[in-house]
Design an enzyme around this catalytic site. Structure first.
Site, PDB file in Angstrom:
ATOM      1  N   GLN A 151       0.863  -1.176   0.000  1.00 17.75           N
ATOM      2  CA  GLN A 151       0.000   0.000   0.000  1.00 17.75           C
ATOM      3  C   GLN A 151       0.900   1.226   0.000  1.00 17.75           C
ATOM      4  O   GLN A 151       1.748   1.377   0.878  1.00 17.75           O
ATOM      5  CB  GLN A 151      -0.898  -0.013   1.236  1.00 17.75           C
ATOM      6  CG  GLN A 151      -1.895   1.112   1.240  1.00 17.75           C
ATOM      7  CD  GLN A 151      -2.808   1.031   2.438  1.00 17.75           C
ATOM      8  OE1 GLN A 151      -2.376   1.313   3.533  1.00 17.75           O
ATOM      9  NE2 GLN A 151      -4.043   0.648   2.207  1.00 17.75           N
TER      10      GLN A 151
ATOM     11  N   CYS B 159      -6.278   5.947   5.323  1.00 14.24           N
ATOM     12  CA  CYS B 159      -5.607   5.830   6.616  1.00 14.24           C
ATOM     13  C   CYS B 159      -5.750   7.122   7.420  1.00 14.24           C
ATOM     14  O   CYS B 159      -5.357   8.191   6.960  1.00 14.24           O
ATOM     15  CB  CYS B 159      -4.133   5.507   6.409  1.00 14.24           C
ATOM     16  SG  CYS B 159      -3.256   5.240   7.947  1.00 14.24           S
TER      17      CYS B 159
END
Length: 84
Positions: free
Chosen positions: A32, A62
């Site tokens: 990621q 996030c």
């Protein structure tokens, strides 16, 4: 896989490079990428692919401070036009 900060990876940061290592027990390995710059994202994705990543994704969700303070992760959703 792990979240990798593209800019630091491209600068050769040893911690970010270590995150590109596939564990011997990982059947599927993904990376990621945290970035807000297209060129950096592409460069980091190429390194991930060369390291054997089965998939790469762009981190846009996030909420951790380490990412959002840099304008990454969920902070990207505040300005969707900047999404690479």
């Amino acid at each position: 896989g792990e979240m990798i900060f593209a800019r630091q990876l491209l600068k050769g940061d040893v911690i970010e490079r270590a995150r590109l290592r596939r564990a011997s027990n990982e059947q599927v390995f993904g990376v990621q990428i945290a970035t807000n710059d297209i060129e950096e994202g592409v460069g980091a994705a190429k390194l991930a692919a060369a390291a054997g990543a089965d998939w790469v994704d762009l981190n846009c969700g996030c909420p951790i401070h380490e990412a959002t303070r840099r304008g990454l992760g969920s902070a990207m959703l505040r300005q969707p036009v900047r999404l690479p």
